[in-house]
Scaffold this motif. Sequence first.
Motif, PDB file in Angstrom:
ATOM      1  N   ILE A   1       0.831  -1.200   0.000  1.00  0.00           N
ATOM      2  CA  ILE A   1       0.000   0.000   0.000  1.00  0.00           C
ATOM      3  C   ILE A   1       0.866   1.251   0.000  1.00  0.00           C
ATOM      4  CG2 ILE A   1      -1.560   1.368   1.461  1.00  0.00           C
ATOM      5  CD1 ILE A   1      -2.946  -1.284   2.188  1.00  0.00           C
ATOM      6  N   TYR A   2       1.935   1.243   0.767  1.00  0.00           N
ATOM      7  CA  TYR A   2       2.799   2.427   0.840  1.00  0.00           C
ATOM      8  C   TYR A   2       3.423   2.733  -0.521  1.00  0.00           C
ATOM      9  CZ  TYR A   2       6.561   5.588   2.158  1.00  0.00           C
ATOM     10  OH  TYR A   2       7.409   6.679   2.231  1.00  0.00           O
ATOM     11  N   ALA A   3       3.967   1.721  -1.183  1.00  0.00           N
ATOM     12  CA  ALA A   3       4.609   1.947  -2.488  1.00  0.00           C
ATOM     13  C   ALA A   3       3.582   2.404  -3.520  1.00  0.00           C
ATOM     14  CB  ALA A   3       5.311   0.674  -2.953  1.00  0.00           C
ATOM     15  N   LEU A   4       2.409   1.790  -3.516  1.00  0.00           N
ATOM     16  CA  LEU A   4       1.359   2.213  -4.440  1.00  0.00           C
ATOM     17  C   LEU A   4       0.893   3.635  -4.136  1.00  0.00           C
ATOM     18  CD1 LEU A   4      -0.784  -1.053  -4.566  1.00  0.00           C
ATOM     19  CD2 LEU A   4       0.648  -0.138  -6.414  1.00  0.00           C
TER      20      LEU A   4
ATOM     21  N   LEU B   1       0.699   9.578  -5.432  1.00  0.00           N
ATOM     22  CA  LEU B   1       0.947  10.993  -5.143  1.00  0.00           C
ATOM     23  C   LEU B   1       1.827  11.653  -6.198  1.00  0.00           C
ATOM     24  CD1 LEU B   1       1.388  10.697  -1.268  1.00  0.00           C
ATOM     25  CD2 LEU B   1      -0.602  11.539  -2.532  1.00  0.00           C
ATOM     26  N   TYR B   2       2.616  10.882  -6.921  1.00  0.00           N
ATOM     27  CA  TYR B   2       3.478  11.464  -7.947  1.00  0.00           C
ATOM     28  C   TYR B   2       2.714  11.886  -9.205  1.00  0.00           C
ATOM     29  CZ  TYR B   2       8.184  11.286  -6.057  1.00  0.00           C
ATOM     30  OH  TYR B   2       9.318  11.550  -5.325  1.00  0.00           O
ATOM     31  N   GLY B   3       1.437  11.554  -9.298  1.00  0.00           N
ATOM     32  CA  GLY B   3       0.662  11.990 -10.464  1.00  0.00           C
ATOM     33  C   GLY B   3       0.031  13.352 -10.314  1.00  0.00           C
ATOM     34  N   ARG B   4       0.187  13.977  -9.150  1.00  0.00           N
ATOM     35  CA  ARG B   4      -0.536  15.215  -8.838  1.00  0.00           C
ATOM     36  C   ARG B   4      -0.288  16.331  -9.855  1.00  0.00           C
ATOM     37  NH1 ARG B   4       0.994  19.494  -4.793  1.00  0.00           N
ATOM     38  NH2 ARG B   4      -0.925  20.515  -4.056  1.00  0.00           N
TER      39      ARG B   4
ATOM     40  N   ASN C   1       8.690   8.746 -12.024  1.00  0.00           N
ATOM     41  CA  ASN C   1       8.559   8.493 -10.587  1.00  0.00           C
ATOM     42  C   ASN C   1       7.421   7.523 -10.289  1.00  0.00           C
ATOM     43  OD1 ASN C   1      10.414  10.327  -8.802  1.00  0.00           O
ATOM     44  ND2 ASN C   1       9.768  11.630 -10.498  1.00  0.00           N
ATOM     45  N   ILE C   2       6.325   7.634 -11.035  1.00  0.00           N
ATOM     46  CA  ILE C   2       5.234   6.674 -10.868  1.00  0.00           C
ATOM     47  C   ILE C   2       5.735   5.266 -11.174  1.00  0.00           C
ATOM     48  CG2 ILE C   2       2.997   5.939 -11.785  1.00  0.00           C
ATOM     49  CD1 ILE C   2       2.420   8.943 -12.345  1.00  0.00           C
TER      50      ILE C   2
ATOM     51  N   TYR D   1       2.999   0.066 -20.310  1.00  0.00           N
ATOM     52  CA  TYR D   1       2.127   1.079 -20.913  1.00  0.00           C
ATOM     53  C   TYR D   1       2.669   2.476 -20.670  1.00  0.00           C
ATOM     54  CZ  TYR D   1      -1.953   4.239 -20.941  1.00  0.00           C
ATOM     55  OH  TYR D   1      -2.800   5.298 -21.123  1.00  0.00           O
ATOM     56  N   TYR D   2       3.090   2.756 -19.441  1.00  0.00           N
ATOM     57  CA  TYR D   2       3.664   4.069 -19.140  1.00  0.00           C
ATOM     58  C   TYR D   2       4.959   4.305 -19.919  1.00  0.00           C
ATOM     59  CZ  TYR D   2       0.679   5.600 -15.221  1.00  0.00           C
ATOM     60  OH  TYR D   2      -0.356   6.056 -14.442  1.00  0.00           O
ATOM     61  N   GLN D   3       5.724   3.264 -20.121  1.00  0.00           N
ATOM     62  CA  GLN D   3       6.996   3.421 -20.820  1.00  0.00           C
ATOM     63  C   GLN D   3       6.802   3.647 -22.320  1.00  0.00           C
ATOM     64  OE1 GLN D   3       8.804  -0.236 -19.474  1.00  0.00           O
ATOM     65  NE2 GLN D   3      10.034   0.808 -17.924  1.00  0.00           N
TER      66      GLN D   3
END
Length: 647
Positions: free
Chosen positions: A33-36, A41-44, A227-228, A254-256
Amino acid sequence: MLNYSDERFADLQLLRYQLPGFEQLTLSQKRYIYALSQATLYGRDITFDQFGKYNLRIRKTLEAIYTAENVDHETADFQALEVYLKRVWFSNGIYHHYGCEKFLPGFSENYLREVIRQVPVQAVPLRPGESLDAFCDDIFPVIFNPAVAPKRVNKADGEDLVVTSSCNFYQNVSQQEAEAFYQQQKESYQGEEPPSFGLNSTLIKQDGRIYEDVWRVGGRYSAAIENIVYWLEQAKEFAENDHQRRIIGLLVSYYQTGDLQCFNEYCKEWVSEHEGRVDFVNGFIEVYGDPLGFKGSWEGIVEYKDLEATRRTQTISTNAQWFEDHSPVDPRFRKKQVKGVTANAICAAMLGGDEYPSTAIGINLPNADWIRAEYGSKSITISNITDAYNKASHGNGFKEEFVIDEDTLRMIEQYGDICDELHTDLHECLGHGSGQLLPDTDPDALKAYGNTIEEARADLFGLYYIADAKLVELGLTPNEEAYKSQYYSYIMNGLLTQLIRIQPGNQIEEDHMRNRALIAHWCYENGKAVDIIKKNGKTYVQINDYQELRRLFATLLAEIQRIKSEGDYEAARQLVERYAVNVDPVVHQEILERYERLHLAPYKGFINPRLIVKRDAKGEITDILADYTEGYAEQMLRYSSEYGTMV
């Protein structure tokens, strides 16, 4: 004991939500949960930029002023700036999070220019070679002039919705050009699993050429996405099973690459994972922020199952085929075989992007109709968010003011909470996953009206079935009368009380509000089940016949499903424009005045808990704790400092 209500400003009330049962999770689940949550939060900054191209520059400027020790914090202008900044934080930009209209500051241009000069120049987000005066000349019209970029999302019929919307999804393109661009992509696509064209890109016209700037590593938003991706990779180490690790791997790919076929593969894997207790949504998901319904706003939520409440949602999902078979829609539009409908009640552990600070109380994904049909969908209702809303609103006088009589009020007090939750479950678990398109229907055929029609379809499905004896048989409602609390509350909201969220003189533009207005006004005008009456000089809703109202819901559901299944754009346009848009100014003014006397805020959002990592003397992580003491401004400034990736 947690104080659910926190600070209030403008038309906003901040709440807190608890993480029940979090301390009983295993250390590995907590670390997952912490890593997720870090990835969430890095998408803000992405969301801020998507909601307006000036948002990040404005936010960073205001934060620099707000934290500057040499700026006088006691003046009326500074206090107005503080409120404006808090609104910017709440809305992920300068446009109201719900109505999408630009909100104006309570301080002057001269004041802002003066205090900008008082902060260190390196704290102001200047472009290379840009002077302070040029910077002010660039952002001031957007902040202060009501005629400049007035709406984030414009849905006014007959206007160019792209040109007149200030969301940052299109550059130098018109609505006609954007629609033609994606229509050409659809027509040229030869495969059987179509991607969600346009979901993860900015559409740009430059030197006469139209192209997509894709949101991916190495492309637009790369700094945030990198970062995500890092924290998603960290999360894989603590995933509960190999299926979850495979899902994260596909999302990272997908992000890459930005490849929407890869996103399809991710969605298919994600929707089929049911064993783990922890789950998440992370990416470019909902398209409400795009007037054309192509572009996905970035959002994130980390969650874990509420095991007790999930028993209710799973009862619904295991009976999905019965509900589909007995739906009052044309059999041509029903699914012969409902596949993969799963539903869980969950506790949100972290909210981010378009889900923070204001969040949904239920989610149904994936959005692609063909994936829903072939692979199913996942539905969640967020029990700890609903619980926070209920506890914060207890005894605030709202129902006493707007409900017609004591008998109806007592009924709502007795059954309202359980029926609200049940309607959300039916909406998310079954409504969005019900029905089917005809084989040749374009999923985007309803264009700007598609989101309103889809939300109306899901709401009507829930409204129709919440009154069914099947729910009593399944133990979901206590008796055959309880549904009336939901019917009254829904119609009262659609006809009257949701008007508290509309500024005088404005029309209804937000899709969920349009949906509720459409349903309520259609039922009012097409039968005798509902009346609007005057009592002691006040306007109330009166329901004359609850079973007749259910029949009206069934009739409208059948028509809405036909419109969706056949892609009948003109019928959708006529329904929405006639029933869902216009506001009676006399009734509106009365409702606003009555609500104002209650001293309540019409909009609510949440402060996230802070997850605190505990370590032993060797630096090894021994526990992760949920802390509820961080203030709103403190949290927002920390997020800007720790998770800010974009200039």
